[in-house]
Design an enzyme around this catalytic site. Structure first.
Site: not given
Ligand code: FAD
Ligand code: SIN
Length: 528
Positions: A112, A240, A286, A347, A382, A388
């Site tokens: 990612e 996002h 992002r 997001h 982030r 998670l």
């Protein structure tokens, strides 16, 4: 509802459930959750969980990628702690029953934005649902854990409720549990607890367009704010870049893992444009991708951009992204041959309730983990799939801490009952909905991806009015879930705007046209 518990857990996402499983061997656990147990941001996570799992990768690289994304505000000791705990918590999740995707007997590691290596552990494109399923099953089997669905936590019980004066200066405030509203019986229950964990997740619903489900109204952060806990970095809201843009459809995320597999962003005329903004193109962090899309849309007046994954064969697409393929097809888009219309959406909140490295907040006996917390991992932005990971690592830290604390603690037994005498049932419930919509629009229009002092001040004035109206309404009516959520959303909006106004620079997720540069003198947390 039990008379009291050793461990009260508010929220049944990754943070709450993993905490419960880790403390259950040491006392009684009550999990309260405001909807059905599975309804959480966790349940919608697609991409996966970032962890160093391959000999080609190294902890130092994951640490560096996290710090680069965080734009100077990550706490290095926290980044190191979380990254190094990655492999152990992945194993723990597997032990609780999560079935992650493997290839040739090894974990299949996705890629990612912002990651320099493949390190995203995933369960196809439904990682969160798999983690949630497995942990709920494990929780359901544990004799010491009880889960109370449709129980909405209203307020944290602190010294204030025992009649003491609590101010922001009070150093020895303490949490004794929570007042919880049973939304099926319309009664407020008192839950005394030796320790309380806030694991209520994020605030995406504060914005008109969000990838978050309806539960994400920032209740825990607002409760902690009212209890006078330290809150930080609320201006760092992550947008996002790619949520599905189909008029009338519920918001749906198109995972960054799709770009990780080589998908390109295209303008309406088919041209790619990301290289103009960053040499990493589609795989830049992002904030950069979201700002580039925002800039492109404002410049051209177009309503969306397109994600093109057709370089993969239909078989590869269906194999890697079955859920995304299916959902897009339901909206009439066959992603094996058509481009996917996408726009950015709110997001993830990087700020939240401040904790130390053991998950403790500034209030005694109150712990926090997951998206509601601000641990210092994310800094100003982030890195994808680090949340998670953070939720599960910090719930472990908090669990170890709370277990120790609970051993020597007793429950407070003279807590007054919730008092709603003199209030009447709401007749003007529709006003709640109007105010909520207005708040979401204000936040989207004035406190979005690109900010300015003028826009923020306008947002401040307008949310002030909504605050006054809602407080007045709250004083006159019985509690209801929608009214309490609105109050909490307003509190979060206020903290986001105030923090954004106070940051006189652009850094990470906070970009303002009045101060477009990053300034060394501003390299500090925004503490409320
Ligand atoms: P949540 O999972 O949101 O759980 C919060 C819980 O608290 C819920 O059960 C909720 O009902 C409950 N709750 C809230 N308020 C109250 C209240 N007042 N009373 C009682 N209960 C309450 N992160 C990654 O690392 N990788 C990804 O691939 C990824 N993909 C994502 C995709 C989507 C679409 C979204 C929305 C997020 C994604 N994220 C991802 C972010 C990540 O899912 C969340 O940050 C993380 O799951 C948060 O876990 P949590 O336990 O803190 O909160
Ligand atoms: C995604 O799958 O793109 C979401 C990953 C994340 O939010 O960490």
């Amino acid at each position: 509802m039990p008379d009291n518990v050793d461990f009260l857990v508010i929220g049944s996402g990754a943070a709450g459930l993993s905490f419960a499983l880790r403390v259950a061997g040491f006392g009684s656990v009550a999990i309260v959750t405001k909807k059905e147990s599975a309804e959480s941001n966790t349940n919608y996570a697609q991409g996966g969980l970032a962890s160093v799992m391959d000999h080609e990768d190294h902890f130092d690289l994951h640490i560096q990628d996290t710090m680069t994304a965080g734009a100077g505000l990550c706490r290095p000791e926290v980044v190191e702690l979380v990254v190094r705990n990655g492999p152990a918590v992945v194993q723990e999740l597997r032990d609780w029953g999560s079935d992650f995707t493997t290839r040739n007997g090894k974990l299949d590691l996705g890629r990612e934005g912002g990651h320099t290596r493949n390190r995203i552990v995933h369960a196809s494109d439904l990682t969160g649902r798999e983690i949630e399923r497995a942990m709920l099953e494990a929780v359901g089997k544990h004799p010491n854990i009880r889960i109370f669905e449709h129980h909405f936590a209203l307020e944290l019980i602190t010294r204030h409720h025992l009649g003491d004066k609590v101010t922001w200066q009070t150093k020895d405030n303490k949490c004794y549990g929570a007042y919880v509203f049973d939304t099926r019986t319309n009664t407020v229950e008192t839950i005394p607890a030796k320790t309380t964990l806030v694991a209520t997740g994020g605030v995406g619903q504060v914005y008109l367009h969000t990838t978050n489900p309806t539960i994400a109204t920032g209740d825990g952060i607002a409760m902690a704010y009212r209890a006078k806990a330290e809150i930080a970095n609320m201006e760092f809201m992550q947008f996002h870049p790619t949520s599905l843009a189909v008029p009338g459809a519920n918001s749906f995320l198109i995972s960054e893992a799709v770009r990780g597999k080589g998908a390109r962003l295209r303008a309406k005329d088919g041209n790619t444009f990301m290289k103009k903004y960053d040499p990493r193109a589609e795989l830049a962090p992002r904030d950069i991708v979201a700002r580039a899309i925002d800039h492109h849309l404002k410049k051209t007046g177009e309503s969306c951009v397109y994600l093109d994954v057709t370089h993969l064969t239909p078989g590869e697409i269906r194999d890697s992204f079955p859920h995304i393929t299916r959902t897009c097809l339901e909206h009439g888009i066959d992603i094996t041959r058509q481009w996917i219309p996408v726009v950015p959406a709110a997001h993830y909140l990087c700020g939240g309730i401040v904790t130390d490295t053991r998950g403790a907040t500034s209030i005694e006996a109150l712990y926090c983990a997951g998206e509601a917390s601000c641990t210092g991992l994310h800094g100003a932005n982030r890195l994808a799939s680090n949340s998670l990971l953070e939720a599960v690592v910090f719930s472990k830290r908090a669990a170890e801490n709370a277990r120790e604390y609970a051993r020597a603690a007793t429950c407070q037994n003279d807590i007054p009952q919730w008092d709603d005498s003199g209030t009447v049932n709401a007749e003007e419930a529709i006003l709640i909905d109007h105010n909520k919509r207005e708040l979401q629009q204000i936040m989207w229009n004035y406190v979005g991806i690109v900010r300015s002092d003028l826009r923020l001040q306008r947002a401040h004035r307008r949310t002030g009015l909504i605050f006054e109206e809602t407080e007045d309404f709250y004083q006159r009516t019985r509690v209801s879930e929608s009214l309490c959520e609105l109050r909490n959303m307003i509190a979060n909006a206020y903290m986001i705007i105030r923090s954004a106004l106070s940051r006189k620079e652009s850094r990470g997720l906070h970009y303002t046209t009045d101060y477009p540069e990053q300034r060394e003198s501003e390299r500090k947390d925004t503490i409320i």
